[in-house]
Design a protein around this motif. Sequence first.
Motif, mmCIF file in Angstrom:
data_model
loop_
_atom_site.group_PDB
_atom_site.id
_atom_site.type_symbol
_atom_site.label_atom_id
_atom_site.label_comp_id
_atom_site.label_asym_id
_atom_site.label_seq_id
_atom_site.Cartn_x
_atom_site.Cartn_y
_atom_site.Cartn_z
ATOM 1 N N MET A 1 6.180 -1.884 0.664
ATOM 2 C CA MET A 1 5.406 -0.861 0.568
ATOM 3 C C MET A 1 5.702 0.088 1.610
ATOM 4 O O MET A 1 4.950 0.379 2.448
ATOM 5 N N GLY A 2 7.314 0.386 1.857
ATOM 6 C CA GLY A 2 7.392 1.501 3.086
ATOM 7 C C GLY A 2 7.133 2.680 2.464
ATOM 8 O O GLY A 2 6.811 3.084 1.523
ATOM 9 N N PRO A 3 7.241 3.784 3.497
ATOM 10 C CA PRO A 3 7.088 5.114 3.062
ATOM 11 C C PRO A 3 7.651 5.643 1.793
ATOM 12 O O PRO A 3 7.154 6.683 0.985
ATOM 13 N N ARG A 4 9.113 5.340 1.729
ATOM 14 C CA ARG A 4 9.566 6.063 0.405
ATOM 15 C C ARG A 4 9.176 5.201 -0.788
ATOM 16 O O ARG A 4 8.695 5.755 -1.979
ATOM 17 N N SER A 5 8.647 3.832 -0.714
ATOM 18 C CA SER A 5 7.985 3.294 -1.785
ATOM 19 C C SER A 5 6.765 3.864 -2.258
ATOM 20 O O SER A 5 6.587 4.066 -3.701
ATOM 21 N N VAL A 6 6.114 4.282 -1.278
ATOM 22 C CA VAL A 6 4.596 5.002 -1.468
ATOM 23 C C VAL A 6 4.932 6.257 -2.085
ATOM 24 O O VAL A 6 4.279 6.555 -3.054
ATOM 25 N N TRP A 7 5.924 7.007 -1.581
ATOM 26 C CA TRP A 7 6.203 8.283 -2.150
ATOM 27 C C TRP A 7 6.389 8.280 -3.653
ATOM 28 O O TRP A 7 5.916 9.097 -4.565
ATOM 29 N N TYR A 8 7.429 7.051 -4.214
ATOM 30 C CA TYR A 8 7.889 7.004 -5.403
ATOM 31 C C TYR A 8 6.619 6.482 -6.260
ATOM 32 O O TYR A 8 6.559 6.884 -7.430
ATOM 33 N N ALA A 9 5.806 5.607 -5.746
ATOM 34 C CA ALA A 9 4.689 5.016 -6.396
ATOM 35 C C ALA A 9 3.772 6.231 -6.715
ATOM 36 O O ALA A 9 3.253 6.160 -7.875
ATOM 37 N N ARG A 10 3.661 7.036 -5.764
ATOM 38 C CA ARG A 10 2.643 8.171 -6.150
ATOM 39 C C ARG A 10 3.257 9.124 -7.545
ATOM 40 O O ARG A 10 2.537 9.699 -8.163
ATOM 41 N N ARG A 11 4.471 9.235 -7.287
ATOM 42 C CA ARG A 11 5.208 10.380 -8.003
ATOM 43 C C ARG A 11 5.023 9.462 -9.534
ATOM 44 O O ARG A 11 4.921 9.951 -10.747
ATOM 45 N N TRP B 1 -3.915 1.140 2.708
ATOM 46 C CA TRP B 1 -3.632 2.600 2.056
ATOM 47 C C TRP B 1 -2.587 2.276 1.101
ATOM 48 O O TRP B 1 -2.634 2.842 -0.072
ATOM 49 N N ALA B 2 -1.455 1.890 1.581
ATOM 50 C CA ALA B 2 0.072 1.837 0.785
ATOM 51 C C ALA B 2 -0.417 0.998 -0.455
ATOM 52 O O ALA B 2 -0.152 1.223 -1.698
ATOM 53 N N TYR B 3 -1.128 -0.292 -0.437
ATOM 54 C CA TYR B 3 -1.189 -1.035 -1.444
ATOM 55 C C TYR B 3 -2.165 -0.413 -2.576
ATOM 56 O O TYR B 3 -2.144 -0.638 -3.716
ATOM 57 N N SER B 4 -2.969 0.578 -2.253
ATOM 58 C CA SER B 4 -3.876 1.240 -2.908
ATOM 59 C C SER B 4 -3.358 1.998 -3.879
ATOM 60 O O SER B 4 -3.928 2.481 -4.851
ATOM 61 N N HIS B 5 -1.964 2.168 -3.736
ATOM 62 C CA HIS B 5 -1.181 3.140 -4.915
ATOM 63 C C HIS B 5 -0.388 2.501 -5.910
ATOM 64 O O HIS B 5 -0.051 3.017 -6.693
ATOM 65 N N ALA B 6 -0.946 1.051 -5.977
ATOM 66 C CA ALA B 6 -0.300 0.313 -7.038
ATOM 67 C C ALA B 6 -1.563 0.148 -8.190
ATOM 68 O O ALA B 6 -2.767 0.159 -7.950
ATOM 69 N N ASP B 7 -1.265 -0.083 -9.336
ATOM 70 C CA ASP B 7 -1.924 -0.458 -10.386
ATOM 71 C C ASP B 7 -2.153 -1.860 -10.465
ATOM 72 O O ASP B 7 -3.147 -2.251 -11.105
ATOM 73 N N ALA B 8 -1.215 -2.665 -10.027
ATOM 74 C CA ALA B 8 -1.190 -4.014 -9.911
ATOM 75 C C ALA B 8 -0.302 -4.597 -8.867
ATOM 76 O O ALA B 8 0.667 -4.258 -8.566
ATOM 77 N N LEU B 9 -0.917 -5.706 -8.005
ATOM 78 C CA LEU B 9 -0.226 -6.125 -7.072
ATOM 79 C C LEU B 9 0.080 -7.624 -7.227
ATOM 80 O O LEU B 9 -0.757 -8.550 -7.988
ATOM 81 N N VAL B 10 1.197 -7.957 -7.144
ATOM 82 C CA VAL B 10 1.749 -9.585 -7.100
ATOM 83 C C VAL B 10 1.619 -10.163 -6.031
ATOM 84 O O VAL B 10 2.350 -9.910 -4.628
ATOM 85 N N CYS B 11 0.747 -11.445 -5.877
ATOM 86 C CA CYS B 11 0.591 -11.979 -4.859
ATOM 87 C C CYS B 11 1.546 -13.604 -4.785
ATOM 88 O O CYS B 11 1.264 -14.020 -5.846
ATOM 89 N N PRO B 12 2.243 -13.936 -3.855
ATOM 90 C CA PRO B 12 2.953 -14.971 -4.046
ATOM 91 C C PRO B 12 2.179 -16.418 -3.937
ATOM 92 O O PRO B 12 2.646 -17.412 -4.276
ATOM 93 N N SER B 13 1.044 -16.220 -3.577
ATOM 94 C CA SER B 13 0.099 -17.671 -3.425
ATOM 95 C C SER B 13 -1.434 -17.174 -3.542
ATOM 96 O O SER B 13 -1.551 -15.920 -3.680
#
Length: 327
Positions: free
Chosen positions: A51-61, A100-112
Amino acid sequence: MKISHYFEFEEHVTGGIHESVAHQRKMLDHVGIEYTTEPVLDADVFHTNVMGPRSVWYARRARSNGVPVVAHTHVTAEDFGDSFRFTNTLARPLKPYLKWAYSHADALVCPSTYNQALIEKYTDVSTTVISNGVDQEKLAGFESLEAEYRNRYDLDPPVVFLVGHVIKRKGLETFVELARRKPDIDFAWFGPLDMKLKGRETTRLIENAPDNCTFTGFVEDIRGAFAAGDIFCFPTHEENEGIALLEAMSAGKPLLIRDIQTFSWLDDGEECLKVSGDIDGFETALERLTDDDLRARLGANAKQRSEAFSLSAVADRYHDLYQEVTR
């Protein structure tokens, strides 16, 4: 169904995150899900791995265009410290950024489940645990490399080994001190050194390691590490899952690990020996693992347990998740 499977900083990020993304794409191929590695919005799901800045930008879009966003939680502030130079300094501001960044997702994948417990303190976004898995095909035929890699690094069995970036968080101090206490046993850490990225303490530990402790640097064929090693020693202090540990299990290697919450699913005395105390505990456990029968039993159990983490066993979880977020 088409997935935009994006990996920001793909050309720069190595180690476990890079391996996880490779595993995910093999799993998508396995279940026949179409994907592009480009961050595009003409997809059914936008799935980002860092979730770098480009990922957040695309996630918002994406969300503004009605495209659900799935994000992997490979990175936590807890996992970031004691890694490379300046990471301890960056870990503190990283946490509020990730919240802040993870809050832009609809679902989060956790490895454990351990990672999930951490992330649920970051945000109230829905979480799903999906293992990074182990690529058994990548390790196929590793046994044939045993003589070559033991000769290359002058290693005599039983070899205590570790695979991955050489960083303090993974238990570097314990690994080196254990080698110092056991001068008759060969220790080998297979993985990139990147000395220019190391902090002062990490550099000191590497440079002052005893003669029986070998740091190989980058290994082109990682199968050689699992061929040369006999006891996978992983005294890590913090881990989101540990792909190298799953690989060692798949190769039938007994585990000597620190008793941390991440590894709560492993049974002490069955697939591994766990150490909850200091260096004395690791030394005592290692003495037990010089027994051939114990190593064989733990290794066989570890290999059997690893089958649940094969890519084919995990792949359907992605199909189910994508179906869920697109309903």
